[in-house]
Design an enzyme around this catalytic site. Structure first.
Site, PDB file in Angstrom:
ATOM      1  N   HIS A  52       0.941  -1.292  -0.109  1.00 54.12           N
ATOM      2  CA  HIS A  52       0.282   0.255  -0.050  1.00 54.12           C
ATOM      3  C   HIS A  52       0.759   1.183   0.098  1.00 54.12           C
ATOM      4  CE1 HIS A  52      -3.560  -2.491   0.374  1.00 54.12           C
ATOM      5  NE2 HIS A  52      -3.330  -2.700   1.811  1.00 54.12           N
TER       6      HIS A  52
ATOM      7  N   ASP B 267      -2.765 -10.562  -2.466  1.00 51.75           N
ATOM      8  CA  ASP B 267      -3.156 -10.137  -1.183  1.00 51.75           C
ATOM      9  C   ASP B 267      -4.835  -9.758  -1.241  1.00 51.75           C
ATOM     10  OD1 ASP B 267      -2.199  -8.664   1.569  1.00 51.75           O
ATOM     11  OD2 ASP B 267      -3.771  -7.948   0.775  1.00 51.75           O
TER      12      ASP B 267
ATOM     13  N   HIS C 195      -6.459  -7.347  -0.322  1.00 53.53           N
ATOM     14  CA  HIS C 195      -6.421  -5.923  -0.560  1.00 53.53           C
ATOM     15  C   HIS C 195      -5.649  -5.437  -1.945  1.00 53.53           C
ATOM     16  CE1 HIS C 195      -6.865  -6.295   3.774  1.00 53.53           C
ATOM     17  NE2 HIS C 195      -7.822  -5.329   3.428  1.00 53.53           N
TER      18      HIS C 195
END
Length: 339
Positions: A158, A193, A195
């Site tokens: 991220h 993942d 996300h």
């Protein structure tokens, strides 16, 4: 499989993060790395301590001003009157095209996308040690090893070039991909993942030499909300070199694997010569985030599909949070990749 891990990564220990306006215990705890390490040792994987990393490899991906912030912000924050024990931003710019603040309070908002990345006095050494693991695994692959696994914690996918978010500070998968680019003309990152790997996408979005593929829960109702949609295909030289495969919440093995097959076809068509796997284990049905429903056998099958690419591969740990099956899921994945 050769594994790289440093106990220094355990020193970063965030206590809380903000969920729907309330402070909750942070799931990105040192114990998740300890559980993964224990499972690896019990399964017979060799675990090596990475050397202090190649700082040039980090600087090749991350903005110098951002790295300076991560290194110095805690001491500056604690010098403020009545400052909290950990850095948590209380202001975020709506757009980032204006001035750059001198205040550490303003810089925290500029460089931190959300409140899930508190920084304390032990954070920076742990962040660097996490990157060191990815760098060491990449060097092992560049040295002729077919694959290597970096047990990175805190995770990284991220993190943008100049912005932390979602528990992530340095983008370990992007660092690995950039290092591989020094030896290979085209590199693919496949992110499995729960996300979307928004930071990874952002770093390479306008480049045509690194393909980014992400299979993840539909962001219309799930973090990171603002990135990860199917119409995000890259821009400029990178147009066509980004593929997002969002899945309905609750999707299980078969749906995940069908999307992954689409992603792998894209990798083959791209002509990738090396691979980075951004390995999240939080797509598991019993993960605390409960977004998808992949099983232990599903992780084994995901890994086996990835291995069919037959590319030099760096596996980088991303998400996957404390549950009884966490370590078993990792071992199943590594077994599937090596089969």
């Amino acid at each position: 499989m050769q594994v790289f891990f440093s106990d220094i990564q355990l020193h970063h220990a965030p206590r809380e993060f903000l969920v729907r306006g309330q402070w909750k215990p942070c799931p990105e705890q040192p114990g998740r790395a300890t559980a993964l390490k224990l499972a690896l040792a019990e399964a017979g994987h060799g675990i090596s301590l990475p050397p202090a990393g190649d700082r040039a490899a980090i600087a090749a991906v991350h903005d110098a001003r951002y790295l300076s912030f991560l290194k110095t912000a805690y001491q500056r924050w604690r010098a403020l009157p009545a400052a909290s024990e950990s850095i948590v931003p209380n202001i975020h710019p709506n757009g980032r095209g204006l001035g750059y603040p001198q205040s550490v309070v303003g810089q925290a908002g500029f460089h931190m996308a959300d409140t899930a990345c508190p920084i304390d006095g032990d954070s920076w050494p742990s962040i660097l040690a996490s990157a060191d693991c990815a760098i060491a695994a990449t060097k092992a692959v560049l040295g002729g090893m077919g694959s290597a696994y970096a047990l990175c914690r805190p995770p990284g996918h991220h993190a943008f070039s100049d912005m932390a978010g979602g528990f992530c500070f340095l983008n370990n998968s992007a660092i690995a991909a950039e290092m591989l680019r020094g030896a290979y003309g085209k590199v693919a990152i496949v992110d499995v993942d729960l996300h979307h790997g928004n930071g990874t996408q952002g770093i390479f979005y306008e480049r045509g030499d690194v393909l980014t593929v992400s299979v993840h829960a539909d962001p219309s109702n799930f973090y990171p909300f603002f990135w990860g949609y199917a119409d995000e295909v890259g821009a400029g030289a990178g147009k066509g070199a980004n593929l997002n495969l969002p899945l309905p919440l609750g999707s299980g093995d078969d749906v995940f694997l069908a999307a992954l097959d689409t992603g792998l076809a894209k990798v083959r068509g791209f002509g990738a010569e090396a691979l980075v796997v951004a390995l999240g284990l939080d797509a598991f049905a019993g993960d605390p985030f409960a977004g998808l429903a992949v099983t232990e056998d599903g992780f084994r099958r995901i890994a086996a599909r990835l291995a069919t690419l037959r590319l030099p591969s760096v596996l980088v740990q991303e998400g996957g949070y404390l549950c009884p099956e966490l370590g078993r899921n990792l071992v199943a994945f590594l077994d599937g990749f090596a089969a």
